[in-house]
Write a protein that holds these residues in place. Structure first.
Motif, short mmCIF file in Angstrom:
data_model
loop_
_atom_site.label_atom_id
_atom_site.label_comp_id
_atom_site.label_asym_id
_atom_site.label_seq_id
_atom_site.Cartn_x
_atom_site.Cartn_y
_atom_site.Cartn_z
N THR A 528 19.96 4.14 -10.49
CA THR A 528 21.26 3.57 -10.68
C THR A 528 21.21 2.24 -9.80
OG1 THR A 528 22.07 4.82 -8.78
CG2 THR A 528 22.63 5.38 -10.96
N PRO A 529 20.50 1.90 -8.92
CA PRO A 529 20.46 0.59 -8.24
C PRO A 529 19.79 -0.45 -9.03
CG PRO A 529 19.69 2.25 -6.54
CD PRO A 529 19.78 2.99 -7.79
N ASP A 556 25.14 17.65 -0.26
CA ASP A 556 24.49 18.53 -1.18
C ASP A 556 23.65 17.94 -2.23
OD1 ASP A 556 26.98 17.41 -2.32
OD2 ASP A 556 27.12 19.02 -3.82
N ILE A 557 23.70 16.80 -2.28
CA ILE A 557 22.56 15.95 -3.35
C ILE A 557 21.73 15.12 -2.60
CG2 ILE A 557 23.89 16.35 -5.40
CD1 ILE A 557 24.93 13.59 -5.19
N ILE A 558 21.50 15.35 -1.39
CA ILE A 558 20.50 14.63 -0.57
C ILE A 558 19.26 15.00 -1.20
CG2 ILE A 558 19.10 14.44 1.37
CD1 ILE A 558 21.95 14.59 3.01
N ARG A 559 19.00 16.16 -1.38
CA ARG A 559 17.69 16.57 -2.27
C ARG A 559 17.45 16.02 -3.68
NH1 ARG A 559 21.21 20.46 -3.95
NH2 ARG A 559 20.58 21.69 -5.74
N SER A 565 15.83 8.87 -5.89
CA SER A 565 16.04 7.33 -5.82
C SER A 565 14.97 6.89 -4.90
CB SER A 565 17.36 7.18 -5.53
OG SER A 565 18.47 7.69 -6.27
N ALA A 566 14.80 7.59 -3.76
CA ALA A 566 13.90 7.02 -2.92
C ALA A 566 12.63 7.12 -3.44
CB ALA A 566 14.08 7.76 -1.32
N TRP A 578 18.33 1.21 -0.35
CA TRP A 578 19.30 0.83 0.48
C TRP A 578 19.23 0.54 1.68
CZ3 TRP A 578 18.51 6.17 -0.56
CH2 TRP A 578 18.71 6.40 -1.82
N LYS A 579 20.08 -0.08 2.59
CA LYS A 579 20.06 0.01 3.96
C LYS A 579 20.65 0.98 4.65
CE LYS A 579 19.94 -5.14 3.25
NZ LYS A 579 20.76 -6.53 3.44
#
Length: 873
Positions: A528-529, A556-559, A565-566, A578-579
């Motif tokens: 998305t970015p 719940d969607i960190i995983r 994204s990372a 992101w910062k």
């Protein structure tokens, strides 16, 4: 360059135009339209990176149901966006719609009553039935392209509903910055990123055991798993050594007995050490297999020796890989036992036993195997009933199977220690709010057991941009994929001919075949970015917004979303995307359970918006800290509505007293001649400083609390204390002082409340100011060296004490007080003396004595004018 605060604080003094009966009703529709027409929240591309505050807004699944969770988390993002805009930032605040993948497909199937069969030709004139069939077996069967067309059609309609909700809620999104994860731009970006990963060796194809959902007929990634407790049973039966010794195993999956590739026990288990390296024969199917040692085997679980099948669960996969066992798959992609007898079953008895389970579902096969074992006298005792966790696809209804299939993967550190460490380091480039959420990111990375499976066997998604050449026998060469040029993107290999071929050569010897799979929806959402920021299309814009300043999302969607994204940013841009990451909690029902459609406890947001208004709902959402699971509370919304109404009425009172824009002070404070007025603005200055600091720390809930507390003191104490002076009873100088204090306080309060109550504050702003409060500057703290920040609170307590005495005497508050005594410490007496005239006027007191003493402030000896003297003439 971008103007920091466009259209506000113009020199022209706006005429005062206060309605007779201010109301919240109707503000959302009128002001939303005005903001759209005036471009109040538009991003200005003529800018620099330093001026920009960019937000990677989570694209909601538009095919899902609207629920209060959308209002909750998106409001929390919006208050931060509004604050940053008022501090002079050029806010890049887009909105996307995550409309590809299984949720949309499932909704389309049920909404229209259709099923997709890629073998059926496209029908340009097809329209779905007016009413879908009740039974899925009676659904219309349509071509892949017809199905995709219906997905597109319904997704667009669903997105309009979401857009209306978010506009009604007051999200300060730039609605010209919208995207869909299935549109041409998103598909091209997703495919371009995949091809870049492929070129760098970060994407690869492999044939391997894969978690498989038999209902959706698609592979499932580790991040999409959830454990569910289900009833089961341990079945105990023997394998046989060469000399006839029985080796008992206990399993919950006897239906996989024909797929058994080995027995395994812990190397330290003395019971089985003599068997390691020797063979045993399976019951029913007469297959010889070896007993092996592995540390994952648990000596205290069941009999201590386990049946390794290919594949019953992920532990089987580990044993298969590390012990180099043969692959003996018997479960097909449809969740049924394969029809043909495997070649490793060679005896007549074994083939006869297999025929009893061939073609059955795994459930029916389990019953058949147990029946065969029982008939053969091999079952040792009754099954032991248990409840145990089983892997499910998070959107699925049946337990997952593990099947062997050819799939695409993206490297994510699951098989690479160096990459895993690098991704954990990326997490330290991101400031998590709250900070403890970083541990969830790191724990997920540490627990990965494989790379990210990104291919899906579905229809409505971003096609994997790959074709394969076919040899003379029509077999694909997977090691020599045919790739599109960048100019061709987006492509659909199922519909577009491979470069260098024509359509007539599709699926023909020496021709080509297209990859039929699509990318996992997270494989596109993870970009998305890059999608909204212009990567690979508008590098100038991308440089102004990337890395983004903020990623807001649920814990719940960190995983899934945050981590994926990372992964993509690490591979594509060599940095964190992101910062800051602002992590919202869940919405809980009154019983403290998570609200979800499956539980039937979801509240439709339009109902509460209609009943209490958007500002009230925003107040409830913004009262919750980031990361905190929050109860759905109507009572909190009622408090928010009361606050918004009070803001309208208090503002009306202040403006009707004669306060104007010209009354607002900033640097020249000479007009403030009264100590109470200076005390008010000194306290306001503290509020501004504390609120600003809270917002800078992403603690918007604290900013709201500080501002609201001051506001109620302003209306309940200050406004009551200064009414006589405001009406001119103490002369023009005192009246000018109080009007300056009132106007300045109102001006700052409107700005302080603007991120939380955008409709009420904009309405009041329009009564006496030009432009929009949402383009006005964030208030600055005044420097009032001699202002006593505690004075108003002290005088307010004294007034409350006198009012209490009147209430206890059961007389009206305007009853005159002959005398009263207030006892307090020396510093408090000094504060009371400075505000004594206002206190006497507000209390309608002839005389108030001040005495110095220890302890808390007390009001005593209140002597009221007798009732007959208070009676009107």
């Amino acid at each position: 360059m971008a103007e920091a605060n466009q259209g506000t604080d113009t020199p022209t003094t706006a005429p005062i135009n206060v309605p007779d009966k201010p109301a919240l009703e109707g503000l959302e529709a009128a002001l939303t339209q005005r903001w759209l027409e005036e471009g109040t929240y538009k991003f200005n591309p003529d800018t620099t990176r330093e001026q920009v505050y960019s937000i990677d807004t989570p694209p909601p699944t538009a095919s899902g149901s609207l629920h209060v969770g959308h209002m909750f988390s998106f409001t929390q993002t919006d208050v931060q966006a509004r604050f940053m805009r008022m501090t002079g930032k050029n806010v890049f605040y887009p909105m996307g719609w995550d409309d590809n993948g299984l949720p949309t497909e499932r909704r389309v199937q049920n909404y229209y009553g259709v099923r997709c069969d890629p073998a059926i030709p496209y029908n340009a004139d097809y329209r779905p039935p007016a009413q879908p069939a009740k039974n899925q077996r009676d659904f219309d069967v349509v071509s892949r392209q017809n199905f995709i067309d219906l997905c597109e059609e319904l997704a667009v309609e669903d997105e309009k509903v979401f857009e209306n909700l978010f506009q009604t809620l007051g999200l300060s999104v730039d609605w010209d910055l919208t995207y869909r994860t299935i549109d041409d731009t998103s598909r091209a970006v997703s495919q371009r990123a995949f091809l870049a990963n492929l070129a760098a060796g970060d994407a690869y194809m492999a044939e391997a055991p894969t978690l498989w959902d038999v209902t959706f007929r698609t592979a499932v990634a580790q991040a999409e798993l959830e454990d569910r407790e289900v009833p089961g049973a341990y079945y105990r039966y023997p394998f046989f050594t060469a000399d006839g010794e029985k080796i008992f195993i206990e399993t919950t999956r006897p239906e996989l007995l024909a797929a058994c590739a080995a027995l395994v026990a812990n190397p330290d288990d003395e019971r089985y050490q003599p068997l390691f390296g020797k063979t045993v024969k399976s019951p029913l199917f007469d297959v010889e297999l070896e007993v092996k040692a592995h540390p994952l085997a648990k000596a205290d679980k069941g009999s201590g020796v386990a049946m390794v099948c290919t594949f019953g669960d992920l532990t089987d996969v580990t044993w298969w890989r590390e012990l180099q066992l043969p692959t003996r798959a018997i479960v097909g992609r449809d969740g049924r036992i394969l029809a043909d007898t495997p070649d490793w079953i060679t005896t007549d008895a074994g083939r006869e036993a297999y025929a009893a389970i061939a073609g059955k579902t795994v459930f029916s096969a389990k019953e058949a195997v147990v029946e065969l074992l029982t008939e053969a006298g091999l079952m040792d005792g009754e099954p032991k009933k248990i409840t145990h966790p089983v892997n499910f696809f998070e959107k699925g209804d049946k337990p997952l199977e593990v099947v062997t299939s050819r799939q695409w993967y993206i490297r994510n550190g699951g098989r690479d220690e160096d990459r895993r460490g690098r991704l954990i380091a990326r997490g330290h480039e991101i400031e998590f709010h709250p900070a403890f959420m970083r541990s969830r990111f790191e724990n997920w990375i540490a627990g990965l057991n494989g790379d990210w499976l990104v291919s899906r066997q579905r229809f409505f998604g971003v096609p994997i941009p790959v074709w394969y050449p076919l040899d003379a026998q029509g077999n694909p060469d997977y090691d020599a994929p045919i790739l599109p040029s960048d100019e061709q993107l987006p492509v659909d290999p199922a519909a577009d001919a491979a470069p260098g071929f024509d359509e007539a050569q599709r699926d023909q010897p020496n021709g080509f075949t297209g990859d039929a799979d699509v990318l996992d929806t997270w494989a596109t959402s993870s970009l998305t970015p890059q999608i909204v920021g212009g990567w690979s299309r508008d590098e100038e814009l991308f440089g102004k917004v990337y890395p983004f300043d903020l990623r807001p999302q649920g814990h719940d969607i960190i995983r899934t979303w945050l981590f994926s994204s990372a992964v993509r940013a690490d591979a594509l841009q060599d940095c964190a995307p992101w910062k800051h990451a602002a992590i919202s909690g869940w919405i809980l029902d009154p019983d403290r359970k998570k609200m979800s459609k499956s539980k039937g406890n979801v509240v439709v947001p339009t109902d509460v918006l209609n009943e209490y208004g958007s500002d009230a709902v925003r107040y409830w959402a913004a009262s919750a800290k980031l990361g905190a699971d929050t109860a759905y509370e109507i009572a909190q919304m009622k408090i928010g509505r009361r606050l918004a109404i009070k803001l309208l009425n208090a503002s009306k009172f202040v403006l009707n007293l004669g306060a104007t824009e010209n009354s607002v002070v900033s640097t020249d404070l000479s007009v403030l001649t009264n100590p109470l007025d200076r005390a008010l603005l000194a306290q306001l200055s503290d509020v501004v400083a504390q609120s600003t600091k809270a917002f800078e720390n992403y603690d918007y809930a604290r900013a709201l609390q500080i501002t609201e507390s001051f506001f109620w003191q302003f209306t309940d104490d200050y406004v009551e204390l200064i009414k006589d002076r405001a009406y001119g009873a103490a002369g023009e100088t005192e009246q000018a002082s109080v009007l300056a204090a009132l106007a300045t306080a109102l001006d700052s309060l409107l700005r302080l409340f603007a991120p939380f109550l955008p409709f009420a504050t904009e309405e009041v702003w329009s009564w006496w100011r030009t432009g929009s409060v949402h383009r006005a500057a964030w208030p600055a703290a005044l420097e009032i060296a001699d202002g006593d920040t505690a004075m108003l609170g002290t005088v307010g307590i004294a007034l409350s004490g006198i009012r209490k005495a009147k209430s206890e005497a059961k007389v009206k508050q305007r009853t005159e007080v002959l005398t009263a005594t207030i006892t307090a410490t020396g510093p408090l007496v000094a504060q009371l003396r400075a505000g004594l005239n206002d206190l006497k006027a507000a209390a309608n007191a002839q005389d108030i004595g001040l005495e110095t003493g220890d302890g808390e402030l007390t009001v005593s000896d209140v002597v009221l004018v007798p009732a007959e003297e208070n009676a009107p003439a």
